[in-house]
Scaffold this active site. Sequence first.
Site, short mmCIF file in Angstrom:
data_model
loop_
_atom_site.label_atom_id
_atom_site.label_comp_id
_atom_site.label_asym_id
_atom_site.label_seq_id
_atom_site.Cartn_x
_atom_site.Cartn_y
_atom_site.Cartn_z
N LYS A 235 -3.56 -76.24 27.07
CA LYS A 235 -4.87 -75.71 27.47
C LYS A 235 -4.83 -74.60 28.50
CE LYS A 235 -7.67 -79.77 26.56
NZ LYS A 235 -8.48 -80.82 27.20
N GLY B 277 6.83 -80.62 33.01
CA GLY B 277 7.29 -81.84 32.34
C GLY B 277 7.67 -81.62 30.89
P1 ADP Z 1 4.21 -78.57 30.77
O1 ADP Z 1 4.20 -80.08 30.88
O2 ADP Z 1 5.60 -78.04 30.55
O3 ADP Z 1 3.50 -77.89 31.91
P2 ADP Z 1 1.91 -78.59 29.03
O4 ADP Z 1 1.65 -80.00 29.42
O5 ADP Z 1 0.97 -77.55 29.52
O6 ADP Z 1 3.40 -78.18 29.43
O7 ADP Z 1 1.91 -78.42 27.46
C1 ADP Z 1 2.67 -79.19 26.60
C2 ADP Z 1 1.90 -79.64 25.41
O8 ADP Z 1 1.27 -78.56 24.72
C3 ADP Z 1 2.79 -80.31 24.39
O9 ADP Z 1 2.45 -81.65 24.28
C4 ADP Z 1 2.54 -79.54 23.11
O10 ADP Z 1 2.47 -80.37 21.97
C5 ADP Z 1 1.20 -78.91 23.37
N1 ADP Z 1 0.99 -77.74 22.48
C6 ADP Z 1 1.75 -76.66 22.36
N2 ADP Z 1 1.29 -75.83 21.41
C7 ADP Z 1 0.17 -76.41 20.90
C8 ADP Z 1 -0.76 -76.06 19.87
N3 ADP Z 1 -0.63 -74.93 19.17
N4 ADP Z 1 -1.78 -76.91 19.61
C9 ADP Z 1 -1.89 -78.06 20.32
N5 ADP Z 1 -1.05 -78.45 21.30
C10 ADP Z 1 -0.02 -77.63 21.60
MG MG Z 2 2.68 -81.52 30.41
#
Ligand code: ADP
Ligand code: MG
Length: 391
Positions: free
Chosen positions: A191, A349
């Site tokens: 998001k 994460g």
């Molecule tokens: P981080 O934990 O590294 O900060 P985020 O929590 O922001 O990363 O994002 C990770 C999540 O985003 C993952 O669970 C992944 O499945 C989801 N994600 C990535 N691309 C998409 C997409 N196109 N549609 C839905 N979810 C997505």
């Molecule tokens: Mg995350």
Amino acid sequence: MPFKTLDDVSDLNGKTAVVRVDFNVPVEDGRITDDTRLRVALPTIRKLLEKGATVALLAHFDRPKGKVVPEMSLAFVAPALEALLGQEVAFADTLDARYSGDARVVLYENVRFHPGEETNDAGFAKQLAALGDIYVNDAFSAAHRAHASTEAVARLIPAYAGESMRRELTALDAALGNPQRPTLGIVGGSKVSTKLDLLKNLVGKLDALAIGGGMANTFLYAQGHDVGGSLCEKDLKDTAIEILREADTKGCHIMLPLDVVVAQEFKANAPHRTQPLSAPLSADDKIFDAGPLTVEALTNVMAGSKTLIWNGPLGVFELPPFDAATVAAAKFAAQQTKSGKLVAVAGGGDTVAALNHAGVADDMTFVSTAGGAFLEWMEGKVLPGVAALEQ
Ligand code: ADP
Ligand code: MG
């Protein structure tokens, strides 16, 4: 670095170093399932022992909210640390007085059992400072909180950054503080709403920024593209446009997906197709990954970059084959880093999980497991625990 490190202390014979560590380890059925956080503290402990100090460890565990919660005692960590260190680690169940036993390393009870910890209480900080002669903060992952054991105590006795804190801050500085240019950022994940501050900070600092993952859909939508039934925060359309404008003003080249991998079911190996952005999408179609043209454009820019900072996967990497863009970008970054052409720093994460999944976490220059502290640092925020060391 604008703070003192353990290299700035010489002789600590007869002295006690109060060391804030992050021992908030994952536990299942009373067993530590990942002891990374204990291992990370070893260099600092060893260095202090070599200098003759007694090491008094302060840490929190879970969220007892200022009360004594026996199930959240840190006692179980002492034997685990002892095994890793190869040296006695005593446990002190009270913070009211200095440990007076023979062990050179002592772990004190959960600082969050005291209400003064999370309120950054001056009286409690004084009590912590009285446990030793110098203070060392080796818990970057707790540095985004202004708590007595991370902030106020650092202002009472001579304060130093521990080895792991130094390593993390050096890497972060090389990635965003004082990087070699050109600089490239990759921000992905689900998001836009969770990463607004981060995007705003990065577009003001980087030469190029690739936006991927679910959040890219919001930007594509804002630009007038059809995103079908994809994850998309339509209410953030104006915000997305603002961020793109800001990037333009600041000279940050924004890269959005050029082609996409589309499926209808949220599951591994769901039937899928790859198509250019301009191709139509039905209401059931969801964009789960960036396509090969996007990866090619990204790796081309990466090849010409000297620094990469990465948070957030480019697609739903948990469900193959929608891990393809993330894995390809990760492998390319690893290759560039190994050949000395790129400084690559990543954190978050799911980002850490994605890099492990791609098998390249160890090939990056630095991978931060600091979670919230890493994100706040990427947002350009002042981390109270770091600021207190810089005074
Ligand atoms: P981080 O934990 O590294 O900060 P985020 O929590 O922001 O990363 O994002 C990770 C999540 O985003 C993952 O669970 C992944 O499945 C989801 N994600 C990535 N691309 C998409 C997409 N196109 N549609 C839905 N979810 C997505
Ligand atoms: Mg995350």
